[in-house]
Design a protein around this motif. Structure first.
Motif, PDB file in Angstrom:
ATOM      1  N   VAL A 258       0.824  -1.207   0.000  1.00  0.00           N
ATOM      2  CA  VAL A 258       0.000   0.000   0.000  1.00  0.00           C
ATOM      3  C   VAL A 258       0.861   1.261   0.000  1.00  0.00           C
ATOM      4  N   ARG A 259       2.080   1.151   0.474  1.00  0.00           N
ATOM      5  CA  ARG A 259       2.988   2.306   0.492  1.00  0.00           C
ATOM      6  C   ARG A 259       3.592   2.576  -0.887  1.00  0.00           C
ATOM      7  N   ARG A 260       3.956   1.524  -1.593  1.00  0.00           N
ATOM      8  CA  ARG A 260       4.706   1.688  -2.845  1.00  0.00           C
ATOM      9  C   ARG A 260       3.844   1.744  -4.099  1.00  0.00           C
ATOM     10  N   ARG A 261       2.725   1.058  -4.086  1.00  0.00           N
ATOM     11  CA  ARG A 261       1.981   0.903  -5.340  1.00  0.00           C
ATOM     12  C   ARG A 261       1.416   2.222  -5.846  1.00  0.00           C
ATOM     13  N   TYR A 262       0.974   3.085  -4.932  1.00  0.00           N
ATOM     14  CA  TYR A 262       0.418   4.362  -5.350  1.00  0.00           C
ATOM     15  C   TYR A 262       1.169   5.506  -4.684  1.00  0.00           C
ATOM     16  N   PRO A 263       1.989   6.225  -5.421  1.00  0.00           N
ATOM     17  CA  PRO A 263       2.829   7.270  -4.835  1.00  0.00           C
ATOM     18  C   PRO A 263       2.044   8.467  -4.314  1.00  0.00           C
ATOM     19  N   ASP A 264       0.746   8.547  -4.623  1.00  0.00           N
ATOM     20  CA  ASP A 264      -0.063   9.663  -4.149  1.00  0.00           C
ATOM     21  C   ASP A 264      -0.966   9.271  -2.986  1.00  0.00           C
ATOM     22  N   ARG A 265      -0.715   8.125  -2.380  1.00  0.00           N
ATOM     23  CA  ARG A 265      -1.527   7.655  -1.259  1.00  0.00           C
ATOM     24  C   ARG A 265      -0.742   7.806   0.049  1.00  0.00           C
ATOM     25  N   PHE A 266      -1.392   8.395   1.052  1.00  0.00           N
ATOM     26  CA  PHE A 266      -0.797   8.588   2.372  1.00  0.00           C
ATOM     27  C   PHE A 266      -1.522   7.676   3.359  1.00  0.00           C
ATOM     28  N   ILE A 267      -0.736   6.915   4.122  1.00  0.00           N
ATOM     29  CA  ILE A 267      -1.315   5.866   4.971  1.00  0.00           C
ATOM     30  C   ILE A 267      -1.112   6.208   6.438  1.00  0.00           C
ATOM     31  N   VAL A 268      -2.212   6.223   7.191  1.00  0.00           N
ATOM     32  CA  VAL A 268      -2.169   6.515   8.624  1.00  0.00           C
ATOM     33  C   VAL A 268      -2.682   5.291   9.375  1.00  0.00           C
ATOM     34  N   LEU A 269      -1.902   4.840  10.370  1.00  0.00           N
ATOM     35  CA  LEU A 269      -2.272   3.678  11.175  1.00  0.00           C
ATOM     36  C   LEU A 269      -2.655   4.140  12.579  1.00  0.00           C
ATOM     37  N   ASP A 270      -3.887   3.877  12.965  1.00  0.00           N
ATOM     38  CA  ASP A 270      -4.350   4.191  14.320  1.00  0.00           C
ATOM     39  C   ASP A 270      -4.116   2.960  15.188  1.00  0.00           C
ATOM     40  N   THR A 271      -3.376   3.119  16.276  1.00  0.00           N
ATOM     41  CA  THR A 271      -2.999   1.957  17.093  1.00  0.00           C
ATOM     42  C   THR A 271      -3.476   2.111  18.538  1.00  0.00           C
ATOM     43  N   ALA A 272      -3.365   1.027  19.279  1.00  0.00           N
ATOM     44  CA  ALA A 272      -3.647   1.056  20.710  1.00  0.00           C
ATOM     45  C   ALA A 272      -2.618   1.953  21.403  1.00  0.00           C
ATOM     46  N   PRO A 273      -2.947   2.485  22.592  1.00  0.00           N
ATOM     47  CA  PRO A 273      -1.995   3.337  23.318  1.00  0.00           C
ATOM     48  C   PRO A 273      -0.659   2.641  23.522  1.00  0.00           C
ATOM     49  N   ILE A 274       0.402   3.375  23.323  1.00  0.00           N
ATOM     50  CA  ILE A 274       1.733   2.786  23.429  1.00  0.00           C
ATOM     51  C   ILE A 274       2.050   2.375  24.857  1.00  0.00           C
ATOM     52  N   SER A 275       1.365   2.965  25.835  1.00  0.00           N
ATOM     53  CA  SER A 275       1.589   2.618  27.231  1.00  0.00           C
ATOM     54  C   SER A 275       0.915   1.304  27.621  1.00  0.00           C
ATOM     55  N   GLU A 276       0.007   0.817  26.760  1.00  0.00           N
ATOM     56  CA  GLU A 276      -0.768  -0.370  27.100  1.00  0.00           C
ATOM     57  C   GLU A 276      -0.514  -1.562  26.188  1.00  0.00           C
ATOM     58  N   SER A 277       0.233  -1.348  25.118  1.00  0.00           N
ATOM     59  CA  SER A 277       0.417  -2.417  24.129  1.00  0.00           C
ATOM     60  C   SER A 277       1.729  -2.217  23.379  1.00  0.00           C
ATOM     61  N   PRO A 278       2.354  -3.316  22.950  1.00  0.00           N
ATOM     62  CA  PRO A 278       3.576  -3.193  22.141  1.00  0.00           C
ATOM     63  C   PRO A 278       3.288  -2.939  20.663  1.00  0.00           C
ATOM     64  N   ASP A 279       2.001  -2.900  20.293  1.00  0.00           N
ATOM     65  CA  ASP A 279       1.636  -2.834  18.868  1.00  0.00           C
ATOM     66  C   ASP A 279       2.228  -1.608  18.169  1.00  0.00           C
ATOM     67  N   ALA A 280       2.140  -0.445  18.805  1.00  0.00           N
ATOM     68  CA  ALA A 280       2.635   0.779  18.175  1.00  0.00           C
ATOM     69  C   ALA A 280       4.137   0.688  17.911  1.00  0.00           C
ATOM     70  N   ARG A 281       4.895   0.152  18.864  1.00  0.00           N
ATOM     71  CA  ARG A 281       6.349   0.008  18.670  1.00  0.00           C
ATOM     72  C   ARG A 281       6.654  -0.965  17.536  1.00  0.00           C
ATOM     73  N   ILE A 282       5.905  -2.064  17.493  1.00  0.00           N
ATOM     74  CA  ILE A 282       6.113  -3.065  16.436  1.00  0.00           C
ATOM     75  C   ILE A 282       5.825  -2.466  15.067  1.00  0.00           C
ATOM     76  N   LEU A 283       4.702  -1.754  14.961  1.00  0.00           N
ATOM     77  CA  LEU A 283       4.302  -1.189  13.668  1.00  0.00           C
ATOM     78  C   LEU A 283       5.227  -0.048  13.246  1.00  0.00           C
ATOM     79  N   THR A 284       5.769   0.671  14.202  1.00  0.00           N
ATOM     80  CA  THR A 284       6.696   1.752  13.866  1.00  0.00           C
ATOM     81  C   THR A 284       7.911   1.223  13.110  1.00  0.00           C
ATOM     82  N   GLU A 285       8.357   0.031  13.460  1.00  0.00           N
ATOM     83  CA  GLU A 285       9.507  -0.558  12.763  1.00  0.00           C
ATOM     84  C   GLU A 285       9.185  -0.862  11.296  1.00  0.00           C
ATOM     85  N   LEU A 286       7.893  -1.025  10.973  1.00  0.00           N
ATOM     86  CA  LEU A 286       7.475  -1.329   9.606  1.00  0.00           C
ATOM     87  C   LEU A 286       7.079  -0.076   8.827  1.00  0.00           C
ATOM     88  N   CYS A 287       6.956   1.056   9.536  1.00  0.00           N
ATOM     89  CA  CYS A 287       6.464   2.285   8.917  1.00  0.00           C
ATOM     90  C   CYS A 287       7.562   3.340   8.818  1.00  0.00           C
TER      91      CYS A 287
END
Length: 299
Positions: A234-263
């Protein structure tokens, strides 16, 4: 044309002109066929079907790499994107979603300024951005959705918001979308098509990928290779598309840290007057410092 044999009579000029004209017609038909096939191939690459313009910008398969679709063609497709429904100004005001004609100019301008700063940081290129709250109730979904809406203001750009808060998803409710499937369903099935999880929002050029079926261990999905493939696609296929990921609070879950490594970037939302400066600083330092773009005070 094949060479004439010596024992054949020469064609008269009229016959030669006729044969030359036939050859030109054949070449013209061949060129026309080539361009028609190329047009159909581009449609397939863009995920475009005449009967369903809402799927125009949906990749039909995961492609690692930028592909061969012209930016000009993509921008034309963006202009032609259609919405099965449109949220009215009253709907948007009720949901606290910005739009170009909104009477709340201060709020609109804040998100426009934030968008401009991110574009300056990225050099004008599109990117993937993680938005996470410093605590529960910080308002990360509000910030993520309005930032995505701000990118969609531009008629030459599209925005995609992905609900990665698998424990407490809320974006589909805010946008009044009734999803049958979502992100976790796509990540579960290697044959799943992205088109099945991408929903119109009622806001021009803004699409939603809902969380999908709830899972007890969402971090397992975010550490999967398929999630990495998905974000690259989704990042590469369309150069005019901006992607925003809404995640669980970083204080309550590791999800935001994990996804940051991919973003590309990560942003923290801090609720005004609800947490201490030390707590906010601790939440900020949980992100990869190379990708952390700063904190937004909400409230």
């Amino acid at each position: 044309m094949p060479e004439q044999r010596n024992d054949q009579p020469e064609l008269d000029p009229t016959e030669q002109r006729s044969e030359h004209s036939d050859a030109q017609d054949a070449r013209s038909a061949e060129e026309q066929s080539f361009w028609l096939k190329r047009k159909e191939r581009l449609k397939q690459e863009l995920g475009h079907f005449d009967e369903d313009d809402s799927r125009m910008l949906v990749p039909s398969s995961l492609e690692l790499g930028p592909g061969a679709v012209d930016k000009y063609v993509i921008s034309k497709q963006i202009v032609r994107m259609q919405e099965p429904r449109r949220l009215t100004p009253d709907d948007l005001d009720e949901r606290r979603i910005i739009y170009p004609e909104s009477r709340n100019r201060a709020l609109v301008n804040r998100f426009r300024d934030l968008r401009t700063k991110l574009l300056e940081l990225s050099g004008g290129n599109n990117f993937t951005l993680v938005v996470s709250g410093a605590c529960s109730g910080a308002g990360s979904s509000f910030v993520a959705l309005n930032l995505a809406a701000a990118f969609a203001f531009d008629q030459a750009k599209t925005a995609l918001i992905i609900d990665c808060n698998l424990r407490e998803p809320s974006l589909h409710t805010t946008l009044d979308v009734l999803p049958e499937t979502g992100l976790t369903d796509f990540l579960d099935d290697p044959d799943y098509d992205i088109a099945r999880i991408l929903y119109p929002t009622g806001i021009p050029r803004l699409r939603l990928i809902p969380a999908g079926s709830r899972r007890e261990t969402p971090s397992e999905f975010f550490t999967s290779f398929r999630m990495k493939q998905f974000l690259q696609a989704v990042r590469r296929r369309y150069p005019d598309r901006f992607i925003v990921l809404d995640t669980a609070p970083i204080s309550e879950s590791p999800d935001a840290r994990i996804l940051t490594e991919l973003c590309d970037y990560a942003m923290l939302v801090v609720p005004h007057g609800k947490i201490t400066a030390t707590t906010a600083e601790h939440a900020a330092t949980a992100f990869n410092p190379d990708k952390f773009v700063g904190a937004v005070i909400n409230g």
